[in-house]
Design a protein around this motif. Sequence first.
Motif, PDB file in Angstrom:
ATOM      1  N   CYS A  94      -5.123  -8.586  -4.907  1.00  0.00           N
ATOM      2  CA  CYS A  94      -4.998  -8.950  -3.487  1.00  0.00           C
ATOM      3  C   CYS A  94      -3.570  -9.379  -3.168  1.00  0.00           C
ATOM      4  N   LEU A  95      -2.968 -10.135  -4.074  1.00  0.00           N
ATOM      5  CA  LEU A  95      -1.577 -10.545  -3.875  1.00  0.00           C
ATOM      6  C   LEU A  95      -0.639  -9.339  -3.868  1.00  0.00           C
ATOM      7  N   ILE A  96      -0.886  -8.398  -4.781  1.00  0.00           N
ATOM      8  CA  ILE A  96      -0.051  -7.194  -4.825  1.00  0.00           C
ATOM      9  C   ILE A  96      -0.235  -6.384  -3.547  1.00  0.00           C
ATOM     10  N   LEU A  97      -1.487  -6.275  -3.069  1.00  0.00           N
ATOM     11  CA  LEU A  97      -1.755  -5.537  -1.834  1.00  0.00           C
ATOM     12  C   LEU A  97      -1.050  -6.180  -0.650  1.00  0.00           C
ATOM     13  N   ALA A  98      -1.151  -7.508  -0.529  1.00  0.00           N
ATOM     14  CA  ALA A  98      -0.499  -8.202   0.585  1.00  0.00           C
ATOM     15  C   ALA A  98       1.016  -8.064   0.507  1.00  0.00           C
ATOM     16  N   THR A  99       1.559  -8.136  -0.711  1.00  0.00           N
ATOM     17  CA  THR A  99       3.012  -7.981  -0.873  1.00  0.00           C
ATOM     18  C   THR A  99       3.461  -6.572  -0.499  1.00  0.00           C
ATOM     19  N   ALA A 100       2.673  -5.566  -0.896  1.00  0.00           N
ATOM     20  CA  ALA A 100       3.016  -4.177  -0.560  1.00  0.00           C
ATOM     21  C   ALA A 100       2.950  -3.956   0.946  1.00  0.00           C
ATOM     22  N   SER A 158       6.102  -2.891   3.316  1.00  0.00           N
ATOM     23  CA  SER A 158       6.031  -1.669   4.122  1.00  0.00           C
ATOM     24  C   SER A 158       6.087  -1.974   5.621  1.00  0.00           C
ATOM     25  N   HIS A 159       6.518  -3.195   5.971  1.00  0.00           N
ATOM     26  CA  HIS A 159       6.749  -3.614   7.366  1.00  0.00           C
ATOM     27  C   HIS A 159       5.459  -3.687   8.174  1.00  0.00           C
ATOM     28  N   LEU A 209      -6.473   1.632  -4.147  1.00  0.00           N
ATOM     29  CA  LEU A 209      -5.891   1.325  -2.836  1.00  0.00           C
ATOM     30  C   LEU A 209      -4.629   0.482  -2.972  1.00  0.00           C
ATOM     31  N   VAL A 210      -4.565  -0.332  -4.007  1.00  0.00           N
ATOM     32  CA  VAL A 210      -3.333  -1.080  -4.272  1.00  0.00           C
ATOM     33  C   VAL A 210      -2.201  -0.108  -4.617  1.00  0.00           C
ATOM     34  N   CYS A 211      -2.529   0.887  -5.428  1.00  0.00           N
ATOM     35  CA  CYS A 211      -1.538   1.927  -5.745  1.00  0.00           C
ATOM     36  C   CYS A 211      -1.124   2.672  -4.477  1.00  0.00           C
ATOM     37  N   LEU A 212      -2.085   2.909  -3.596  1.00  0.00           N
ATOM     38  CA  LEU A 212      -1.784   3.592  -2.326  1.00  0.00           C
ATOM     39  C   LEU A 212      -0.842   2.749  -1.470  1.00  0.00           C
ATOM     40  N   SER A 213      -1.076   1.437  -1.436  1.00  0.00           N
ATOM     41  CA  SER A 213      -0.203   0.568  -0.635  1.00  0.00           C
ATOM     42  C   SER A 213       1.217   0.538  -1.188  1.00  0.00           C
ATOM     43  N   ILE A 214       1.350   0.634  -2.507  1.00  0.00           N
ATOM     44  CA  ILE A 214       2.692   0.682  -3.111  1.00  0.00           C
ATOM     45  C   ILE A 214       3.380   1.992  -2.753  1.00  0.00           C
ATOM     46  N   ILE A 215       2.612   3.087  -2.764  1.00  0.00           N
ATOM     47  CA  ILE A 215       3.186   4.381  -2.377  1.00  0.00           C
ATOM     48  C   ILE A 215       3.634   4.365  -0.920  1.00  0.00           C
ATOM     49  N   SER A 216       2.881   3.644  -0.065  1.00  0.00           N
ATOM     50  CA  SER A 216       3.220   3.602   1.369  1.00  0.00           C
ATOM     51  C   SER A 216       4.560   2.924   1.628  1.00  0.00           C
ATOM     52  N   ILE A 217       5.074   2.166   0.671  1.00  0.00           N
ATOM     53  CA  ILE A 217       6.388   1.542   0.840  1.00  0.00           C
ATOM     54  C   ILE A 217       7.483   2.606   0.849  1.00  0.00           C
ATOM     55  N   PHE A 218       7.297   3.642   0.050  1.00  0.00           N
ATOM     56  CA  PHE A 218       8.344   4.650  -0.123  1.00  0.00           C
ATOM     57  C   PHE A 218       8.029   5.966   0.588  1.00  0.00           C
ATOM     58  N   THR A 230      -8.032   0.786   3.999  1.00  0.00           N
ATOM     59  CA  THR A 230      -7.094   1.900   4.127  1.00  0.00           C
ATOM     60  C   THR A 230      -6.458   1.937   5.502  1.00  0.00           C
ATOM     61  N   LEU A 231      -7.213   1.590   6.534  1.00  0.00           N
ATOM     62  CA  LEU A 231      -6.649   1.529   7.885  1.00  0.00           C
ATOM     63  C   LEU A 231      -5.572   0.455   7.973  1.00  0.00           C
ATOM     64  N   LEU A 232      -5.779  -0.654   7.257  1.00  0.00           N
ATOM     65  CA  LEU A 232      -4.751  -1.691   7.209  1.00  0.00           C
ATOM     66  C   LEU A 232      -3.469  -1.172   6.562  1.00  0.00           C
ATOM     67  N   ILE A 233      -3.647  -0.363   5.513  1.00  0.00           N
ATOM     68  CA  ILE A 233      -2.482   0.193   4.834  1.00  0.00           C
ATOM     69  C   ILE A 233      -1.797   1.245   5.697  1.00  0.00           C
ATOM     70  N   LEU A 234      -2.594   2.020   6.424  1.00  0.00           N
ATOM     71  CA  LEU A 234      -2.034   3.137   7.204  1.00  0.00           C
ATOM     72  C   LEU A 234      -1.341   2.672   8.463  1.00  0.00           C
ATOM     73  N   PHE A 235      -1.946   1.702   9.144  1.00  0.00           N
ATOM     74  CA  PHE A 235      -1.413   1.267  10.433  1.00  0.00           C
ATOM     75  C   PHE A 235      -0.869  -0.173  10.370  1.00  0.00           C
TER      76      PHE A 235
END
Length: 225
Positions: A99-105, A109-110, A159-168, A220-225
């Motif tokens: 959860c911490l990694i997800l929130a940090t990612a 990712s702004h 999904l954590v891996c997905l959030s890290i990918i969304s940074i780049f 995933t919607l949180l990560i996408l938008f």
Amino acid sequence: MLKNVHVHDEIQKFSEYYDEYINEKFNGDNIEYFNAQAYNNNTKTTDQTDELPLLEELEIYPEVILKRTIEILNPKNLLPEQSIEFINESDLVGPILFCLILATALFLSHKNLHFNFVYSFLMISCTMTFLLFNLMTPSNRFINFRTVASVLGYCLIPLVCLSIISIFYELKSFFGSILISFCVIWSSLAASRIFVLIIGDKNQQPLIAYPCFMAYSVITLLILF
């Protein structure tokens, strides 16, 4: 002067008598006379031996977290005929870490999201899933809240891996849509597979996978938008 010599002789006689008594009492074994400094050193050594490592005192087991992470990421564990070895003791350190990694990612990712928002949503998801699964299962197959939170938290890894990918990489594309769908399905199948093994009814896997799919879709919607 004679008095001092007499006292010295008395002390020497007492010392010889004491040594003789000790040898007779303990059959001539080697006796380590009491020494305050030696006693303190032995006590410290015993205390240091009895003390658990700091991570174990905090109930943090890195080898358990690593093992469960590998189990979730192993594609063979998604197949129905394969058995997944998930430790009976529920672990919440790993889910909190992810959860911490997800929130940090999300922060990197702004996304204007904070850890308390992610944590609150995951707690609501765990609570709803806990109530739903216990309504679906027999009374002799009760699933506690800690187990539900542990399984959903560890299956959050794709999904954590997905959030890290969304940074780049921008996920609002065709390739991003495929990647999002893949991660959501992966997490849902992994979670439903573990819950099925806990419940003991393979026929309920589609019903169990559906709420997991909905919960991970919202994340995933949180990560996408």
